[in-house]
Design a protein around this motif. Structure first.
Motif, PDB file in Angstrom:
ATOM      1  N   ASN A 181      -1.392  -2.971 -10.432  1.00  0.00           N
ATOM      2  CA  ASN A 181      -0.912  -1.886  -9.568  1.00  0.00           C
ATOM      3  C   ASN A 181      -1.526  -1.998  -8.180  1.00  0.00           C
ATOM      4  O   ASN A 181      -2.135  -3.020  -7.835  1.00  0.00           O
ATOM      5  N   SER A 233       4.223   0.129 -10.476  1.00  0.00           N
ATOM      6  CA  SER A 233       3.889   1.233  -9.576  1.00  0.00           C
ATOM      7  C   SER A 233       2.627   1.923 -10.073  1.00  0.00           C
ATOM      8  O   SER A 233       2.290   1.868 -11.256  1.00  0.00           O
ATOM      9  N   TYR A 249      -2.760   2.885  -2.301  1.00  0.00           N
ATOM     10  CA  TYR A 249      -2.036   1.943  -1.463  1.00  0.00           C
ATOM     11  C   TYR A 249      -2.805   0.622  -1.382  1.00  0.00           C
ATOM     12  O   TYR A 249      -4.027   0.585  -1.432  1.00  0.00           O
ATOM     13  N   TYR A 305       2.650   1.063  -1.061  1.00  0.00           N
ATOM     14  CA  TYR A 305       2.325   1.211  -2.473  1.00  0.00           C
ATOM     15  C   TYR A 305       3.180   0.243  -3.307  1.00  0.00           C
ATOM     16  O   TYR A 305       4.272  -0.157  -2.888  1.00  0.00           O
ATOM     17  N   THR A 306       2.693  -0.109  -4.470  1.00  0.00           N
ATOM     18  CA  THR A 306       3.430  -1.021  -5.340  1.00  0.00           C
ATOM     19  C   THR A 306       4.646  -0.340  -5.973  1.00  0.00           C
ATOM     20  O   THR A 306       4.640   0.869  -6.198  1.00  0.00           O
ATOM     21  N   GLU A 307       5.672  -1.150  -6.229  1.00  0.00           N
ATOM     22  CA  GLU A 307       6.857  -0.714  -6.970  1.00  0.00           C
ATOM     23  C   GLU A 307       7.087  -1.696  -8.106  1.00  0.00           C
ATOM     24  O   GLU A 307       6.766  -2.883  -8.004  1.00  0.00           O
ATOM     25  N   ASN A 308       7.675  -1.220  -9.177  1.00  0.00           N
ATOM     26  CA  ASN A 308       7.900  -2.065 -10.353  1.00  0.00           C
ATOM     27  C   ASN A 308       8.697  -3.321 -10.007  1.00  0.00           C
ATOM     28  O   ASN A 308       9.755  -3.248  -9.367  1.00  0.00           O
ATOM     29  N   GLY A 321       5.907  -6.425  -2.690  1.00  0.00           N
ATOM     30  CA  GLY A 321       6.174  -5.462  -1.634  1.00  0.00           C
ATOM     31  C   GLY A 321       5.965  -5.991  -0.229  1.00  0.00           C
ATOM     32  O   GLY A 321       5.467  -7.102  -0.012  1.00  0.00           O
TER      33      GLY A 321
END
Length: 233
Positions: free
Chosen positions: A48, A84, A88, A98-101, A105
């Protein structure tokens, strides 16, 4: 004389550190005092925002003058997953990322000065804008076929990245995709448009193959490609 074959041999004489994550957000805890001394790592499990923050630090990104900087050269994330959650991983001009699945990024590994070799997670679907920009020693990256989009300036100023295999399922290749280092590239079937400035100032680019699926080439797509000698349309 018409036969051309490229053979790349990568010699790896560093000890590979294999880490199986028990839980996302625990990278620093799992590595302990090794966090800034590992040169080659393979990570299995979920990562994450907290993990990416420290992974960036391991790979040479300088957060501030006091922060210790690692010397991670080789990073194998093929069996890892970006998820996710967590804090940050990067902040610029009050813009926190921020991370996303299943996504690499925006600016996720930008300016990671020690990175030379990267294998991306097998399940990612996109690579964000500027994801590897400024990785000046990055010379090889493995991108899975699951990727359908690569964002703007994803490999900007990656001057050692002379060759790259684009995923077969890629449908979007945004503008200013490459700068400088790339020498040869084949655009995969499925791309319908080459955007404005996509290969602008790729001064090492010598050969490019454009598939039948492409129906439009944008403004200044190959401007200042001073070494370009062959275009297969």
């Amino acid at each position: 004389s018409s036969l051309k074959e490229v053979l790349k041999i990568t010699q790896k004489n560093k000890e590979l550190y294999v880490l199986k994550m028990n839980k996302a957000g625990t990278l620093k805890e799992e590595l302990g005092d090794k966090i800034n001394t590992i040169n080659s790592i393979k990570i299995i499990g979920d990562l994450n925002g907290d993990d990416i923050y420290y992974l960036r630090q391991m790979a040479g990104y300088k957060y501030n003058a006091q922060a210790p900087v690692g010397t991670l050269n080789d990073m194998d994330l093929s069996e890892a997953s970006i998820v996710s959650g967590g804090d940050y991983y990067f902040s610029a001009y009050s813009n926190k990322l921020y991370t996303e699945n299943n996504k690499i990024g925006e600016s996720m590994f930008a300016e990671c000065d020690s990175l030379c070799y990267v294998e991306l997670p097998n399940n990612i679907i996109s690579i964000g804008s500027g994801a590897f920009s400024g990785c000046k020693y990055l010379s090889e990256i493995i991108i899975p076929n699951s990727v359908v989009r690569i964002g703007r300036n994803a490999f900007r100023e990656c001057e050692k990245l002379s060759n790259i295999k684009l995923p077969n399922n890629l449908t979007v290749l945004e503008d200013a995709f490459f700068l400088s280092g790339i020498c040869e590239i084949t655009i995969p079937e499925g791309i319908t448009e080459i955007y404005d400035n996509t290969f602008y100032y790729c001064y090492n680019l010598k050969n490019i193959t454009i598939p039948n699926s492409v129906s439009k080439i944008g403004y200044r797509a190959f401007q200042d490609c001073t070494s370009l000698i062959s275009v297969d349309l």
